[in-house]
Design a protein around this motif. Structure first.
Motif, mmCIF file in Angstrom:
data_model
loop_
_atom_site.group_PDB
_atom_site.id
_atom_site.type_symbol
_atom_site.label_atom_id
_atom_site.label_comp_id
_atom_site.label_asym_id
_atom_site.label_seq_id
_atom_site.Cartn_x
_atom_site.Cartn_y
_atom_site.Cartn_z
ATOM 1 N N ASP A 68 0.860 -1.185 0.000
ATOM 2 C CA ASP A 68 0.000 0.000 0.000
ATOM 3 C C ASP A 68 0.891 1.228 0.000
ATOM 4 O OD1 ASP A 68 -2.445 -1.410 0.161
ATOM 5 O OD2 ASP A 68 -2.182 -1.668 2.313
ATOM 6 N N ILE A 69 0.655 2.119 -0.949
ATOM 7 C CA ILE A 69 1.484 3.319 -1.046
ATOM 8 C C ILE A 69 0.621 4.562 -1.242
ATOM 9 C CG2 ILE A 69 3.416 2.020 -2.013
ATOM 10 C CD1 ILE A 69 2.790 3.217 -4.720
ATOM 11 N N ALA A 70 1.223 5.689 -0.941
ATOM 12 C CA ALA A 70 0.639 6.995 -1.266
ATOM 13 C C ALA A 70 1.423 7.517 -2.457
ATOM 14 C CB ALA A 70 0.737 7.939 -0.082
ATOM 15 N N SER A 71 0.713 7.939 -3.481
ATOM 16 C CA SER A 71 1.371 8.374 -4.702
ATOM 17 C C SER A 71 0.765 9.666 -5.222
ATOM 18 C CB SER A 71 1.238 7.280 -5.770
ATOM 19 O OG SER A 71 1.739 7.734 -7.008
ATOM 20 N N THR A 72 1.621 10.480 -5.829
ATOM 21 C CA THR A 72 1.154 11.705 -6.476
ATOM 22 C C THR A 72 0.679 11.436 -7.898
ATOM 23 O OG1 THR A 72 3.422 12.187 -7.171
ATOM 24 C CG2 THR A 72 2.652 13.196 -5.104
ATOM 25 N N ASN A 73 1.052 10.265 -8.458
ATOM 26 C CA ASN A 73 0.654 9.909 -9.816
ATOM 27 C C ASN A 73 0.493 8.386 -9.895
ATOM 28 O OD1 ASN A 73 0.376 9.471 -12.581
ATOM 29 N ND2 ASN A 73 1.726 11.166 -13.103
ATOM 30 N N THR A 74 -0.684 7.915 -9.523
ATOM 31 C CA THR A 74 -0.918 6.466 -9.474
ATOM 32 C C THR A 74 -0.764 5.805 -10.840
ATOM 33 O OG1 THR A 74 -3.311 6.807 -9.685
ATOM 34 C CG2 THR A 74 -2.421 6.595 -7.447
ATOM 35 N N SER A 75 -1.197 6.474 -11.887
ATOM 36 C CA SER A 75 -1.095 5.900 -13.243
ATOM 37 C C SER A 75 0.354 5.650 -13.638
ATOM 38 C CB SER A 75 -1.748 6.821 -14.270
ATOM 39 O OG SER A 75 -3.114 6.943 -14.022
ATOM 40 N N ARG A 76 1.207 6.581 -13.328
ATOM 41 C CA ARG A 76 2.626 6.439 -13.672
ATOM 42 C C ARG A 76 3.261 5.270 -12.913
ATOM 43 N NH1 ARG A 76 5.647 11.777 -14.241
ATOM 44 N NH2 ARG A 76 4.427 11.749 -16.121
ATOM 45 N N VAL A 77 2.911 5.119 -11.643
ATOM 46 C CA VAL A 77 3.452 4.003 -10.855
ATOM 47 C C VAL A 77 2.942 2.676 -11.419
ATOM 48 C CG1 VAL A 77 3.551 2.929 -8.580
ATOM 49 C CG2 VAL A 77 3.736 5.417 -8.781
ATOM 50 N N LEU A 78 1.663 2.607 -11.729
ATOM 51 C CA LEU A 78 1.113 1.373 -12.315
ATOM 52 C C LEU A 78 1.797 1.044 -13.639
ATOM 53 C CD1 LEU A 78 -2.690 1.752 -11.548
ATOM 54 C CD2 LEU A 78 -1.186 -0.062 -10.731
ATOM 55 N N ASN A 116 12.216 -2.132 -2.226
ATOM 56 C CA ASN A 116 13.345 -1.270 -1.870
ATOM 57 C C ASN A 116 13.940 -0.514 -3.057
ATOM 58 O OD1 ASN A 116 13.230 -1.915 0.856
ATOM 59 N ND2 ASN A 116 14.523 -3.725 0.576
ATOM 60 N N ASN A 117 13.981 -1.137 -4.231
ATOM 61 C CA ASN A 117 14.667 -0.523 -5.370
ATOM 62 C C ASN A 117 13.755 0.134 -6.402
ATOM 63 O OD1 ASN A 117 17.244 -1.382 -4.421
ATOM 64 N ND2 ASN A 117 16.801 -3.427 -5.183
ATOM 65 N N HIS A 118 12.476 -0.187 -6.371
ATOM 66 C CA HIS A 118 11.593 0.358 -7.403
ATOM 67 C C HIS A 118 10.402 1.139 -6.855
ATOM 68 C CE1 HIS A 118 13.767 -1.798 -10.518
ATOM 69 N NE2 HIS A 118 13.753 -2.853 -9.728
ATOM 70 N N ILE A 119 10.132 0.987 -5.573
ATOM 71 C CA ILE A 119 8.995 1.715 -5.003
ATOM 72 C C ILE A 119 9.468 2.798 -4.039
ATOM 73 C CG2 ILE A 119 6.919 1.523 -3.574
ATOM 74 C CD1 ILE A 119 6.476 -1.256 -4.802
ATOM 75 N N ARG A 120 10.317 2.438 -3.084
ATOM 76 C CA ARG A 120 10.739 3.402 -2.063
ATOM 77 C C ARG A 120 11.419 4.632 -2.663
ATOM 78 N NH1 ARG A 120 10.075 1.210 3.005
ATOM 79 N NH2 ARG A 120 10.264 -1.053 3.154
ATOM 80 N N ASN A 121 12.177 4.466 -3.748
ATOM 81 C CA ASN A 121 12.901 5.605 -4.312
ATOM 82 C C ASN A 121 12.196 6.211 -5.527
ATOM 83 O OD1 ASN A 121 13.374 3.691 -6.265
ATOM 84 N ND2 ASN A 121 15.598 3.661 -6.053
ATOM 85 N N ASN A 122 10.945 5.817 -5.774
ATOM 86 C CA ASN A 122 10.196 6.367 -6.901
ATOM 87 C C ASN A 122 9.717 7.786 -6.546
ATOM 88 O OD1 ASN A 122 7.753 7.007 -8.536
ATOM 89 N ND2 ASN A 122 8.200 5.012 -9.437
ATOM 90 N N GLU A 123 9.967 8.714 -7.447
ATOM 91 C CA GLU A 123 9.613 10.117 -7.185
ATOM 92 C C GLU A 123 8.099 10.345 -7.052
ATOM 93 O OE1 GLU A 123 9.595 11.625 -11.847
ATOM 94 O OE2 GLU A 123 11.287 12.101 -10.560
ATOM 95 N N ASN A 124 7.288 9.411 -7.569
ATOM 96 C CA ASN A 124 5.832 9.545 -7.481
ATOM 97 C C ASN A 124 5.253 8.908 -6.220
ATOM 98 O OD1 ASN A 124 5.291 10.784 -10.154
ATOM 99 N ND2 ASN A 124 6.274 8.912 -10.861
ATOM 100 N N VAL A 125 6.104 8.294 -5.411
ATOM 101 C CA VAL A 125 5.678 7.649 -4.177
ATOM 102 C C VAL A 125 6.054 8.555 -3.008
ATOM 103 C CG1 VAL A 125 5.951 5.633 -2.688
ATOM 104 C CG2 VAL A 125 5.875 5.338 -5.171
ATOM 105 N N THR A 126 5.046 8.930 -2.231
ATOM 106 C CA THR A 126 5.310 9.809 -1.089
ATOM 107 C C THR A 126 5.352 9.051 0.230
ATOM 108 O OG1 THR A 126 2.945 10.335 -0.892
ATOM 109 C CG2 THR A 126 4.309 11.819 -2.236
ATOM 110 N N ASP A 127 4.755 7.872 0.274
ATOM 111 C CA ASP A 127 4.755 7.085 1.511
ATOM 112 C C ASP A 127 4.488 5.625 1.169
ATOM 113 O OD1 ASP A 127 4.897 6.533 4.253
ATOM 114 O OD2 ASP A 127 2.781 6.945 4.561
#
Length: 127
Positions: A68-78, A116-127
């Motif tokens: 579960d994440i908080a994102s500023t751009n869910t489409s981009r993360v998907l 750790n390598n693709h979600i935590r450091n993603n600029e569109n993920v805030t939490d």
């Protein structure tokens, strides 16, 4: 589509056991097997009854991660994970954490690496 009590029993029996035979259903609802077959065909044509095939991850030796994440751009993360062989599904949801992602792998370390390598450091993920 109107469904009666016999149709409801058919749907309920299929929900409990998708592999149930028409003969078993016929005995319960006291109709002939051909009559049950007609009802099942009509329920399927109307979209009231569907069969869905899936897998049992545990029996296949797979681990699942729900992230579960908080994102500023869910489409981009998907979009990042659409081609990932470990990505099972993702949903935009309401609330503080607005994106839920599911991953499967034979190794927990692979799942940890994704987080750790693709979600935590993603600029569109805030939490």
């Amino acid at each position: 589509m109107k469904i009666d009590d016999k149709d409801r029993v058919i749907i309920s029996m299929y929900s409990n056991d998708p592999g149930i035979s028409q003969d078993d259903i016929a005995r319960v609802i006291e109709l002939s097997q051909p009559s049950v077959a007609v009802r099942i065909r009509k329920l399927k044509e109307a979209g009231a009854l569907e069969t869905q095939t899936g897998i049992n991850p545990l029996k296949m030796g797979l681990f699942m991660a729900k992230v579960d994440i908080a994102s500023t751009n869910t489409s981009r993360v998907l979009d990042i994970f659409r081609g990932c062989p470990y990505f099972a599904n993702g949903f935009t949801v309401s609330g503080r954490n607005n994106l839920t992602l599911f991953f499967m792998s034979e190794k927990i370390s692979s799942l940890e690496s994704i987080v750790n390598n693709h979600i935590r450091n993603n600029e569109n993920v805030t939490d």
